[in-house]
Design a protein around this motif. Structure first.
Motif, PDB file in Angstrom:
ATOM      1  N   ASP A  23     127.013  57.910  43.469  1.00 53.56           N
ATOM      2  CA  ASP A  23     127.196  56.478  43.666  1.00 53.56           C
ATOM      3  C   ASP A  23     127.982  55.868  42.494  1.00 53.56           C
ATOM      4  OD1 ASP A  23     125.637  56.694  45.954  1.00 53.56           O
ATOM      5  OD2 ASP A  23     123.786  56.299  44.844  1.00 53.56           O
ATOM      6  N   LYS A  24     129.009  55.102  42.817  1.00 56.07           N
ATOM      7  CA  LYS A  24     129.807  54.456  41.777  1.00 56.07           C
ATOM      8  C   LYS A  24     128.959  53.432  41.019  1.00 56.07           C
ATOM      9  CE  LYS A  24     134.316  54.968  44.012  1.00 56.07           C
ATOM     10  NZ  LYS A  24     135.506  54.264  44.552  1.00 56.07           N
ATOM     11  N   GLY A  25     129.104  53.438  39.712  1.00 56.19           N
ATOM     12  CA  GLY A  25     128.374  52.489  38.892  1.00 56.19           C
ATOM     13  C   GLY A  25     126.949  52.901  38.578  1.00 56.19           C
ATOM     14  N   ASN A  26     126.532  54.048  39.102  1.00 56.03           N
ATOM     15  CA  ASN A  26     125.170  54.537  38.841  1.00 56.03           C
ATOM     16  C   ASN A  26     125.261  55.769  37.955  1.00 56.03           C
ATOM     17  OD1 ASN A  26     122.550  55.511  38.866  1.00 56.03           O
ATOM     18  ND2 ASN A  26     122.239  55.157  41.054  1.00 56.03           N
ATOM     19  N   ASN A  27     124.690  55.679  36.769  1.00 61.92           N
ATOM     20  CA  ASN A  27     124.768  56.784  35.802  1.00 61.92           C
ATOM     21  C   ASN A  27     123.535  57.672  35.823  1.00 61.92           C
ATOM     22  OD1 ASN A  27     126.427  58.059  33.826  1.00 61.92           O
ATOM     23  ND2 ASN A  27     125.058  57.300  32.221  1.00 61.92           N
ATOM     24  N   ASP A  28     122.659  57.476  36.803  1.00 63.33           N
ATOM     25  CA  ASP A  28     121.447  58.290  36.901  1.00 63.33           C
ATOM     26  C   ASP A  28     121.782  59.741  37.226  1.00 63.33           C
ATOM     27  OD1 ASP A  28     119.775  56.188  36.415  1.00 63.33           O
ATOM     28  OD2 ASP A  28     119.202  55.878  38.513  1.00 63.33           O
ATOM     29  N   THR A  29     120.947  60.644  36.742  1.00 62.38           N
ATOM     30  CA  THR A  29     121.017  62.015  37.242  1.00 62.38           C
ATOM     31  C   THR A  29     120.336  62.044  38.608  1.00 62.38           C
ATOM     32  OG1 THR A  29     118.893  62.689  36.286  1.00 62.38           O
ATOM     33  CG2 THR A  29     120.880  62.933  34.898  1.00 62.38           C
ATOM     34  N   VAL A  30     120.594  63.100  39.366  1.00 60.97           N
ATOM     35  CA  VAL A  30     119.958  63.237  40.674  1.00 60.97           C
ATOM     36  C   VAL A  30     118.445  63.327  40.515  1.00 60.97           C
ATOM     37  CG1 VAL A  30     119.726  64.720  42.694  1.00 60.97           C
ATOM     38  CG2 VAL A  30     121.979  64.281  41.740  1.00 60.97           C
ATOM     39  N   VAL A  31     117.986  64.005  39.474  1.00 55.11           N
ATOM     40  CA  VAL A  31     116.542  64.121  39.233  1.00 55.11           C
ATOM     41  C   VAL A  31     115.935  62.745  39.011  1.00 55.11           C
ATOM     42  CG1 VAL A  31     114.765  65.015  37.672  1.00 55.11           C
ATOM     43  CG2 VAL A  31     116.697  66.465  38.325  1.00 55.11           C
ATOM     44  N   GLU A  32     116.605  61.906  38.228  1.00 57.44           N
ATOM     45  CA  GLU A  32     116.104  60.553  37.982  1.00 57.44           C
ATOM     46  C   GLU A  32     116.049  59.742  39.273  1.00 57.44           C
ATOM     47  OE1 GLU A  32     117.658  59.928  33.364  1.00 57.44           O
ATOM     48  OE2 GLU A  32     118.957  59.432  35.053  1.00 57.44           O
ATOM     49  N   MET A  33     117.061  59.917  40.134  1.00 60.82           N
ATOM     50  CA  MET A  33     117.063  59.165  41.379  1.00 60.82           C
ATOM     51  C   MET A  33     115.942  59.617  42.310  1.00 60.82           C
ATOM     52  SD  MET A  33     120.127  58.378  44.103  1.00 60.82           S
ATOM     53  CE  MET A  33     120.074  59.934  44.991  1.00 60.82           C
ATOM     54  N   ILE A  34     115.715  60.930  42.396  1.00 60.05           N
ATOM     55  CA  ILE A  34     114.630  61.436  43.240  1.00 60.05           C
ATOM     56  C   ILE A  34     113.293  60.892  42.758  1.00 60.05           C
ATOM     57  CG2 ILE A  34     113.390  63.508  44.007  1.00 60.05           C
ATOM     58  CD1 ILE A  34     116.043  65.015  43.757  1.00 60.05           C
ATOM     59  N   LYS A  35     113.113  60.829  41.446  1.00 58.44           N
ATOM     60  CA  LYS A  35     111.872  60.284  40.899  1.00 58.44           C
ATOM     61  C   LYS A  35     111.699  58.823  41.286  1.00 58.44           C
ATOM     62  CE  LYS A  35     110.779  61.289  36.636  1.00 58.44           C
ATOM     63  NZ  LYS A  35     110.901  61.520  35.185  1.00 58.44           N
TER      64      LYS A  35
END
Length: 208
Positions: free
Chosen positions: A190-202
């Motif tokens: 996602d543009k503008g989102n610096n999260d890792t995939v792990v952070e997003m799943i959490k």
């Protein structure tokens, strides 16, 4: 009697051979195209997997897979044509699927979910919860039953997140299990989102 014994012996051998030929999702050769896992499967490509935002190869043809000693079968709780069905999504860093960086395994059958949860707990321990304790009683209806646990796979620099989906109180929803395995350093698309995939799943699996 000898004939019956012979038939039973042949059946046992066939079952053993079948179990040995299943491809083990716990042993995916990450950072390769993992073609041996999707070849011959009714797999389809998606540009964005729902929970991770990554390109993926998705299949509900899981009867040739296991996770450790736990064999998977096609379909859902009511049979092979049931919906929702058990699904494996192989995650890639690129749309050409040259480098696998994770897996999303959604198990839709209660018996297989319980076996897999027991295996993961027995091998990896209880993990660390990044949320409130497991829901119980009336709370289950409010939180949809999620109880997410994080495991740090230090040897592979990955994280495994396991989510128990409990039956809803008063309704006939079956216990299911979701397992996410992802490289720790992979970012969401996602543009503008610096999260890792792990952070997003959490974040997705964290109850408010």
């Amino acid at each position: 009697m000898k004939r019956i014994f012979g038939i039973l012996t042949i059946g046992m051998i066939l079952n053993t051979v079948q179990a040995q030929t299943k491809k083990d999702l716990e042993k995916i050769p990450y950072h390769t195209p993992v073609k041996e896992f999707v070849s011959g499967k009714e797999a389809y490509a998606v540009t964005r997997e729902d929970w991770t935002s990554l390109p993926a190869q998705v299949t509900e043809d899981v009867q040739g897979f296991s996770f450790g000693p736990v064999s998977l079968t096609n379909g859902g709780e009511s049979g092979p044509k049931d919906i929702p069905a058990t699904r494996a999504s192989f995650l890639f860093i690129d749309g050409n699927h040259t480098r696998a960086v994770g897996l999303v395994l959604q198990v839709a059958k209660a018996a297989e979910s319980k076996k897999l949860r027991a295996y993961i707990t027995g091998k990896y321990g209880k993990g660390s919860s990044f949320d409130a304790p497991n829901p119980h009683g009336v709370d289950r209806d409010k939180v949809n039953g999620y109880a997410a646990v994080l495991y740090k796979l230090t040897k592979s620099n990955q994280s495994m997140i396991v989510v128990d989906n409990f039956p809803w109180k008063g309704e006939k929803h079956v216990y299911t299990l979701d397992v996410y395995i992802v490289d720790n350093d992979v970012k969401v698309t996602d543009k503008g989102n610096n999260d890792t995939v792990v952070e997003m799943i959490k974040k997705i699996n964290k109850r408010n």
